[in-house]
Design an enzyme around this catalytic site. Structure first.
Site, mmCIF file in Angstrom:
data_model
loop_
_atom_site.group_PDB
_atom_site.id
_atom_site.type_symbol
_atom_site.label_atom_id
_atom_site.label_comp_id
_atom_site.label_asym_id
_atom_site.label_seq_id
_atom_site.Cartn_x
_atom_site.Cartn_y
_atom_site.Cartn_z
ATOM 1 N N HIS A 36 41.696 41.300 44.868
ATOM 2 C CA HIS A 36 41.249 42.068 46.029
ATOM 3 C C HIS A 36 42.341 43.049 46.473
ATOM 4 O O HIS A 36 42.058 44.198 46.829
ATOM 5 C CB HIS A 36 40.953 41.131 47.203
ATOM 6 C CG HIS A 36 39.854 40.140 46.967
ATOM 7 N ND1 HIS A 36 40.077 38.798 46.855
ATOM 8 C CD2 HIS A 36 38.514 40.302 46.830
ATOM 9 C CE1 HIS A 36 38.936 38.160 46.667
ATOM 10 N NE2 HIS A 36 37.963 39.048 46.641
ATOM 11 N N GLN A 60 23.095 36.825 48.784
ATOM 12 C CA GLN A 60 23.402 36.937 47.352
ATOM 13 C C GLN A 60 23.695 35.587 46.696
ATOM 14 O O GLN A 60 24.048 35.532 45.532
ATOM 15 C CB GLN A 60 24.545 37.932 47.119
ATOM 16 C CG GLN A 60 25.920 37.477 47.545
ATOM 17 C CD GLN A 60 26.942 38.588 47.402
ATOM 18 O OE1 GLN A 60 26.904 39.581 48.132
ATOM 19 N NE2 GLN A 60 27.872 38.456 46.472
ATOM 20 N N ASP A 149 33.388 42.179 38.305
ATOM 21 C CA ASP A 149 31.943 42.057 38.473
ATOM 22 C C ASP A 149 31.321 43.330 37.895
ATOM 23 O O ASP A 149 30.859 44.203 38.627
ATOM 24 C CB ASP A 149 31.611 41.874 39.957
ATOM 25 C CG ASP A 149 32.285 40.634 40.528
ATOM 26 O OD1 ASP A 149 31.746 39.542 40.362
ATOM 27 O OD2 ASP A 149 33.387 40.765 41.108
ATOM 28 N N GLN A 152 27.713 44.206 38.664
ATOM 29 C CA GLN A 152 27.609 44.591 40.075
ATOM 30 C C GLN A 152 28.024 46.042 40.272
ATOM 31 O O GLN A 152 27.351 46.808 40.980
ATOM 32 C CB GLN A 152 28.506 43.661 40.902
ATOM 33 C CG GLN A 152 28.766 44.128 42.321
ATOM 34 C CD GLN A 152 29.545 43.106 43.122
ATOM 35 O OE1 GLN A 152 29.007 42.075 43.495
ATOM 36 N NE2 GLN A 152 30.809 43.374 43.399
ATOM 37 N N LEU A 183 41.408 36.688 38.012
ATOM 38 C CA LEU A 183 41.554 36.118 39.355
ATOM 39 C C LEU A 183 40.184 36.086 40.020
ATOM 40 O O LEU A 183 39.380 37.006 39.865
ATOM 41 C CB LEU A 183 42.522 36.962 40.180
ATOM 42 C CG LEU A 183 43.937 37.056 39.626
ATOM 43 C CD1 LEU A 183 44.799 37.944 40.512
ATOM 44 C CD2 LEU A 183 44.568 35.664 39.495
ATOM 45 N N SER A 184 39.921 34.994 40.729
ATOM 46 C CA SER A 184 38.641 34.841 41.407
ATOM 47 C C SER A 184 38.810 33.862 42.559
ATOM 48 O O SER A 184 39.566 32.884 42.448
ATOM 49 C CB SER A 184 37.589 34.290 40.430
ATOM 50 O OG SER A 184 36.471 33.789 41.140
HETATM 51 P P1 AMP Z 1 34.364 39.166 46.103
HETATM 52 O O1 AMP Z 1 35.169 38.823 47.310
HETATM 53 O O2 AMP Z 1 34.415 38.148 45.024
HETATM 54 O O3 AMP Z 1 32.963 39.613 46.461
HETATM 55 O O4 AMP Z 1 35.053 40.436 45.476
HETATM 56 C C1 AMP Z 1 35.265 41.604 46.239
HETATM 57 C C2 AMP Z 1 35.654 42.724 45.316
HETATM 58 O O5 AMP Z 1 36.855 42.378 44.626
HETATM 59 C C3 AMP Z 1 34.604 43.008 44.241
HETATM 60 O O6 AMP Z 1 34.502 44.406 44.055
HETATM 61 C C4 AMP Z 1 35.174 42.325 43.029
HETATM 62 O O7 AMP Z 1 34.764 42.893 41.809
HETATM 63 C C5 AMP Z 1 36.657 42.554 43.248
HETATM 64 N N1 AMP Z 1 37.444 41.572 42.490
HETATM 65 C C6 AMP Z 1 37.374 40.220 42.567
HETATM 66 N N2 AMP Z 1 38.203 39.650 41.677
HETATM 67 C C7 AMP Z 1 38.808 40.671 41.011
HETATM 68 C C8 AMP Z 1 39.770 40.741 39.956
HETATM 69 N N3 AMP Z 1 40.285 39.652 39.393
HETATM 70 N N4 AMP Z 1 40.149 41.964 39.523
HETATM 71 C C9 AMP Z 1 39.630 43.083 40.077
HETATM 72 N N5 AMP Z 1 38.721 43.082 41.069
HETATM 73 C C10 AMP Z 1 38.324 41.901 41.535
#
Ligand code: AMP
Length: 279
Positions: A36, A60, A149, A152, A183-184
């Site tokens: 993020h 979602q 994503d 998405q 990363l997630s």
């Molecule tokens: P989320 O909070 O999971 O909905 O992610 C919010 C944003 O951060 C989205 O645009 C995701 O694609 C991006 N994002 C999440 N993890 C990563 C990552 N490891 N690398 C790049 N972007 C990320």
């Protein structure tokens, strides 16, 4: 950093920012990590002021998904964003996103179908609807989304073009741990053993991408990669597919720029990843 919790407050604060420069929006569901924060850093390069939203969007999540368990750490998130010089943190209340009687749905055909759209029915309607609302609430000049994503991002590019929304969409490369795991926020669900296995997902994609660019047949490469993942302990595999990098059409041979995309369970955690494959 201004924390906005009402639409009026958000609009006043954004209007003030827009008087002296361009505004970038980074939509998130919180539980922030370096992935993020890479979006926030790119946002700061793309515009004068950065707005970040945090909203765990119920629309979602499917009925049997992890909405309640989804990690939430609002204070830590706010500290991280403050340290990044974010101008506004937008925390929309649920009744602003989904007021009583809410009956509108943004649904994108084509790019939404298959992959995560197949495995998670209704997911991309939820994403498209909430992102449309966030874009209309903040009205940024540019909005940033991660390639993590990938589908998405393709869905968002599609409806922004279709609806002539006046915003530039910027994709940001996947941020990974040193061992390659993307990363997630969901990585906190992994046990220690699962965390050790998890990087195999990326390694398998890398090896498959290399095989494909060296001329191996796509169906054979995908079958080998799936078998390798199952051997490593992943399963079930929701999908492992080679798709057109732009419109996500299915491909059975590497004859144009492609993306190899995977979603697989490791224990109770669903992991996704993808990699560019260029002929
Ligand atoms: P989320 O909070 O999971 O909905 O992610 C919010 C944003 O951060 C989205 O645009 C995701 O694609 C991006 N994002 C999440 N993890 C990563 C990552 N490891 N690398 C790049 N972007 C990320």
């Amino acid at each position: 950093m201004h924390i906005a919790r009402t639409l009026d407050d958000l609009r006043t604060a954004v209007a003030r920012l827009k008087q002296n420069g361009a505004v970038a929006l980074v939509p998130t569901m919180g539980a922030l990590h370096e992935g993020h924060l890479a979006l926030v850093d790119e946002a700061a390069k793309a515009a004068d002021h950065v707005v970040v939203s945090i909203f765990v969007n119920p629309k979602q999540f499917g009925p049997n998904e992890d909405l309640d368990a989804y990690p939430r750490q609002p204070e830590r998130d706010a500290d991280l964003l403050r340290a990044r010089n974010v101008a506004i943190l937008w925390l929309p209340p649920v009744d602003v996103m989904y007021p009583q009687g809410f009956a509108t749905n943004i649904s994108v055909s084509g790019v939404s179908e298959g992959l995560c759209g197949g495995a998670r029915p209704g997911h991309f309607d939820g994403v498209a609807t909430v992102v449309t609302k966030l874009l209309l609430q903040v009205q940024p000049d540019v909005a940033l989304f991660g390639e993590k994503d990938y589908q998405q991002l393709a869905v968002i590019r599609r409806f922004v073009a279709d609806l002539n929304l006046p915003v530039a969409i910027k994709g940001v490369a996947i941020q990974r741990a040193e061992d390659g795991l993307a990363l997630s926020s969901r990585n906190v669900y992994l046990s220690e053993t699962e965390r050790d296995t998890a990087p195999r997902l990326h390694q398998t994609l890398q090896d498959a991408a290399l095989a494909l660019t060296s001329g191996a047949s796509a169906p054979e490469t995908l079958a080998n990669a799936a078998a390798r993942l199952e051997e490593a302990g992943f399963g079930p595999i929701d999908y492992l597919e080679l798709r057109d990098a732009g419109d996500l059409a299915l491909m059975d041979a590497l004859d144009r720029p492609a993306r190899l995309l995977v979603a697989a369970r490791l224990g109770r955690t669903r992991l996704i990843d993808n990699i560019a494959v260029t002929p």
